[in-house]
Enzyme design. Structure first.
Site, PDB file in Angstrom:
ATOM      1  N   LYS A  87       0.851  -1.193   0.000  1.00  0.00           N
ATOM      2  CA  LYS A  87       0.000   0.000   0.000  1.00  0.00           C
ATOM      3  C   LYS A  87       0.883   1.237   0.000  1.00  0.00           C
ATOM      4  CE  LYS A  87      -4.248   1.157   2.433  1.00  0.00           C
ATOM      5  NZ  LYS A  87      -4.853   1.114   3.765  1.00  0.00           N
TER       6      LYS A  87
HETATM    7  C1  E4P Z   1      -8.069   1.572   4.228  1.00  0.00           C
HETATM    8  O1  E4P Z   1      -7.487   1.186   3.267  1.00  0.00           O
HETATM    9  C2  E4P Z   1      -7.989   2.959   4.726  1.00  0.00           C
HETATM   10  O2  E4P Z   1      -6.738   3.223   5.247  1.00  0.00           O
HETATM   11  C3  E4P Z   1      -9.087   3.149   5.743  1.00  0.00           C
HETATM   12  O3  E4P Z   1     -10.300   2.701   5.173  1.00  0.00           O
HETATM   13  C4  E4P Z   1      -9.203   4.564   6.265  1.00  0.00           C
HETATM   14  O4  E4P Z   1     -10.371   4.655   7.046  1.00  0.00           O
HETATM   15  P1  E4P Z   1     -10.685   5.909   8.003  1.00  0.00           P
HETATM   16  O5  E4P Z   1     -10.839   7.114   7.157  1.00  0.00           O
HETATM   17  O6  E4P Z   1     -11.943   5.524   8.711  1.00  0.00           O
HETATM   18  O7  E4P Z   1      -9.502   6.025   8.935  1.00  0.00           O
END
Ligand code: E4P
Length: 218
Positions: A87
């Site tokens: 990622k």
């Molecule tokens: C996942 O890939 C993201 O990092 C995550 O969904 C972020 O979520 P949030 O905005 O609730 O922290």
């Protein structure tokens, strides 16, 4: 639409996996911190444990923000397990790192996507997934779901293979809307997934079926 769970919590990952509908997992440094995980060795071990629980893509985020650091981390993460997806944030060095890693056959997920331009550059660099953040846009009075729709339409129009992974999902209706829009994946907190099962008529109907059965089968 594929379902990923958006957590680093092993109990929640097991619970979602036991439902039999889980296609993968996404994590980020904040979710890892929430589980009290620190230090490189513990991070790597945790990702390996998740890969052993779930048979599907597991996103593990790089910490470096420079090209050399991101590709070094990315290669180390990818070597952990074939299901690891590296990622990488949607920044200039990140796009270069996605191009490099994808040319080596390493799966990538471009994260922190907040506009169609970022999604396009990530896709052109060869990202396996782009992660537009719904909830964080909604938080600032912007329309997160509209962004998902715009990216889905753009990828369909240009026949782009990169998958749209709807992220920052905060509740069950976000999932339902992503289904209607045609997102490839929704990564969700466990309670938002379980919320799909909630219906008072289901509970009421089941109560009545069982009551009628027990009347004649005391
Ligand atoms: C996942 O890939 C993201 O990092 C995550 O969904 C972020 O979520 P949030 O905005 O609730 O922290």
């Amino acid at each position: 639409m594929k379902f990923f769970i958006d957590t680093a919590n092993l109990d929640q990952i097991k619970e979602a996996n036991d439902l039999g509908i889980l296609d993968g997992v996404t994590t980020n440094p904040s979710l890892m911190a929430k589980e009290g995980i620190s230090g490189e060795a513990n991070f790597l071990n945790h990702y390996k444990t998740i890969c052993e629980i779930v048979d599907g893509d597991v996103s593990a985020e790089v910490i470096a923000t420079d090209f050399d650091g991101m590709i070094a981390e990315g290669e180390k993460l990818a070597a952990l397990h074939p299901n690891i997806v590296v990622k990488i944030p949607a920044i200039k060095e990140g796009i270069k790192a996605i191009k490099y890693l994808s040319s080596k056959g390493i799966k990538t997920n471009c994260t922190l996507i907040f506009n169609v331009g970022q999604a396009l550059l990530a896709a052109k660099a060869g990202a396996t997934y782009v992660s537009p953040f719904i909830g964080r846009l909604d938080d600032i009075s912007s329309d997160g779901l509209q962004l998902i729709e715009d990216i889905v339409n753009m990828f369909n129009y240009y026949d782009i293979a990169t998958q749209v992974l709807a992220a920052s999902i905060r509740h069950t209706m976000h999932i339902v809307e992503c289904l209607k829009i045609g997102a490839d994946v929704a990564t969700c907190p466990l309670n938002a997934i379980l919320g799909l099962l909630n219906h008072p008529l289901t509970d009421k109907g089941l109560e009545k079926f069982l009551a009628d059965y027990h009347k004649l089968n005391p």
